[in-house]
Motif scaffolding. Structure first.
Motif, PDB file in Angstrom:
ATOM      1  N   LEU A  74       9.341  19.280   2.056  1.00 12.19           N
ATOM      2  CA  LEU A  74       8.963  20.088   3.169  1.00 12.19           C
ATOM      3  C   LEU A  74       7.763  21.022   2.577  1.00 12.19           C
ATOM      4  N   VAL A  75       6.731  20.888   3.336  1.00 13.81           N
ATOM      5  CA  VAL A  75       5.404  21.610   3.248  1.00 13.81           C
ATOM      6  C   VAL A  75       5.539  22.661   4.378  1.00 13.81           C
TER       7      VAL A  75
ATOM      8  N   VAL B  91       0.826  -1.349   0.135  1.00 11.27           N
ATOM      9  CA  VAL B  91       0.073   0.180   0.146  1.00 11.27           C
ATOM     10  C   VAL B  91       0.917   1.126  -0.033  1.00 11.27           C
ATOM     11  N   THR B  92       0.693   2.403  -0.854  1.00 16.43           N
ATOM     12  CA  THR B  92       1.151   3.760  -0.857  1.00 16.43           C
ATOM     13  C   THR B  92       1.160   4.104   0.522  1.00 16.43           C
ATOM     14  N   CYS B  93       1.999   4.732   1.064  1.00 26.48           N
ATOM     15  CA  CYS B  93       2.100   5.339   2.344  1.00 26.48           C
ATOM     16  C   CYS B  93       2.688   6.429   2.195  1.00 26.48           C
ATOM     17  N   LEU B  94       2.364   7.608   3.135  1.00 28.29           N
ATOM     18  CA  LEU B  94       2.617   9.020   2.987  1.00 28.29           C
ATOM     19  C   LEU B  94       2.962   9.152   4.467  1.00 28.29           C
ATOM     20  N   GLN B  95       4.155   9.158   4.691  1.00 26.93           N
ATOM     21  CA  GLN B  95       4.922   9.532   6.150  1.00 26.93           C
ATOM     22  C   GLN B  95       4.834  11.044   6.283  1.00 26.93           C
ATOM     23  N   MET B  96       4.361  11.309   7.285  1.00 21.54           N
ATOM     24  CA  MET B  96       4.105  13.173   7.687  1.00 21.54           C
ATOM     25  C   MET B  96       4.867  13.326   8.941  1.00 21.54           C
ATOM     26  N   THR B  97       5.989  13.903   9.076  1.00 25.93           N
ATOM     27  CA  THR B  97       6.785  14.437  10.312  1.00 25.93           C
ATOM     28  C   THR B  97       6.224  15.753  10.366  1.00 25.93           C
TER      29      THR B  97
ATOM     30  N   MET C 193       7.088  15.430   4.196  1.00 27.75           N
ATOM     31  CA  MET C 193       6.250  14.380   3.760  1.00 27.75           C
ATOM     32  C   MET C 193       7.273  13.646   2.848  1.00 27.75           C
ATOM     33  N   GLU C 194       7.033  12.278   3.077  1.00 29.47           N
ATOM     34  CA  GLU C 194       7.852  11.261   2.234  1.00 29.47           C
ATOM     35  C   GLU C 194       6.987  10.230   1.866  1.00 29.47           C
ATOM     36  N   LYS C 195       6.861   9.775   0.540  1.00 29.39           N
ATOM     37  CA  LYS C 195       5.893   8.959   0.003  1.00 29.39           C
ATOM     38  C   LYS C 195       6.587   7.302  -0.248  1.00 29.39           C
ATOM     39  N   GLU C 196       6.078   6.589   0.278  1.00 26.19           N
ATOM     40  CA  GLU C 196       6.489   4.979   0.118  1.00 26.19           C
ATOM     41  C   GLU C 196       5.426   4.350  -0.886  1.00 26.19           C
ATOM     42  N   ASP C 197       6.139   4.011  -2.295  1.00 28.06           N
ATOM     43  CA  ASP C 197       5.123   3.421  -3.261  1.00 28.06           C
ATOM     44  C   ASP C 197       4.657   2.129  -2.728  1.00 28.06           C
ATOM     45  N   GLY C 198       3.478   1.926  -3.273  1.00 24.22           N
ATOM     46  CA  GLY C 198       2.770   0.595  -3.162  1.00 24.22           C
ATOM     47  C   GLY C 198       2.023   0.009  -4.417  1.00 24.22           C
ATOM     48  N   GLU C 199       1.444  -0.865  -4.402  1.00 23.64           N
ATOM     49  CA  GLU C 199       0.807  -1.375  -5.443  1.00 23.64           C
ATOM     50  C   GLU C 199      -0.736  -1.135  -5.472  1.00 23.64           C
ATOM     51  N   SER C 200      -1.493  -1.270  -4.206  1.00 26.53           N
ATOM     52  CA  SER C 200      -2.681  -0.914  -4.406  1.00 26.53           C
ATOM     53  C   SER C 200      -3.441   0.544  -4.985  1.00 26.53           C
ATOM     54  N   LEU C 201      -4.185   0.194  -5.831  1.00 22.52           N
ATOM     55  CA  LEU C 201      -5.053   1.203  -6.246  1.00 22.52           C
ATOM     56  C   LEU C 201      -6.131   1.560  -5.543  1.00 22.52           C
TER      57      LEU C 201
END
Length: 185
Positions: free
Chosen positions: A117-118, A13-19, A127-135
């Motif tokens: 950085l936002v 699953v795509t995951c957006l890591q937000m610190t 914000m860092e995005k981890e790619d995933g397969e699920s749509l």
């Protein structure tokens, strides 16, 4: 054949890591409604809103300086790509949103870089995005920083640095070369 062999493989699953960081969080509990360190699964069709209005925003900031809806994130898939991407849109009429070094006014949007950085006001989000397969779904995971992210990550502007090394000491008015003698340094 066993059930193990027949079982579907689980999609990543795509995951957006937000610190997140705000200097007033300790005293004011600005991020108190955000659950940290837990991955929260959302449908990929969902527009995720951030702001102070708990009726319309998924993630709220307990701060009158934040707009009712500050910004939104939406997932999309680029043509000829199997990877999901995020788009970020500034929803605030009073405050610009800065994504790395790009300033977004009200209703301006852009593709969210893989890592960025936002910022707005005193708020900082790495914000860092981890790619995933699920749509079908994606996840968001929050962590809290006690130090400014600009300093903690040595976040440098991505503008080109002028030849003189500093923006303030370079003159932009006279771009023609100046002839000098060898003793005129």
């Amino acid at each position: 054949m066993s059930n193990f062999e027949d079982a579907d493989t689980e999609e990543t699953v795509t995951c957006l890591q937000m610190t997140v960081y705000h200097p007033g969080h300790q005293q004011n509990g600005i991020f108190q409604s955000i659950r940290f360190f837990n991955r929260q699964k959302l449908p990929s069709s969902e527009v995720v809103k951030f702001g102070r209005n708990s009726n319309t925003c998924h993630y709220t900031f307990q701060d009158k300086q934040a707009s009712r809806v500050q910004f939104s994130l939406q997932l999309f898939k680029k043509f000829d790509s199997s990877v999901l991407s995020f788009e970020i849109k500034n929803m605030s009429k009073k405050t610009n949103l800065i994504v790395d070094n790009t300033e977004l006014g009200y209703l301006n949007k852009m593709d969210l870089p893989h890592k960025c950085l936002v910022r707005f006001g005193d708020y900082q989000f790495l914000m860092e995005k981890e790619d995933g397969e699920s749509l079908e779904v994606f996840e968001i995971q929050f962590s809290l920083s006690t130090r400014p992210l600009l300093q903690e990550n040595n976040w440098l502007p991505q503008k080109p640095i002028p030849e003189c090394g500093r923006y303030s000491s370079c003159s932009t008015q006279n771009n023609s070369p100046i002839e000098m003698g060898e003793n005129e340094w």
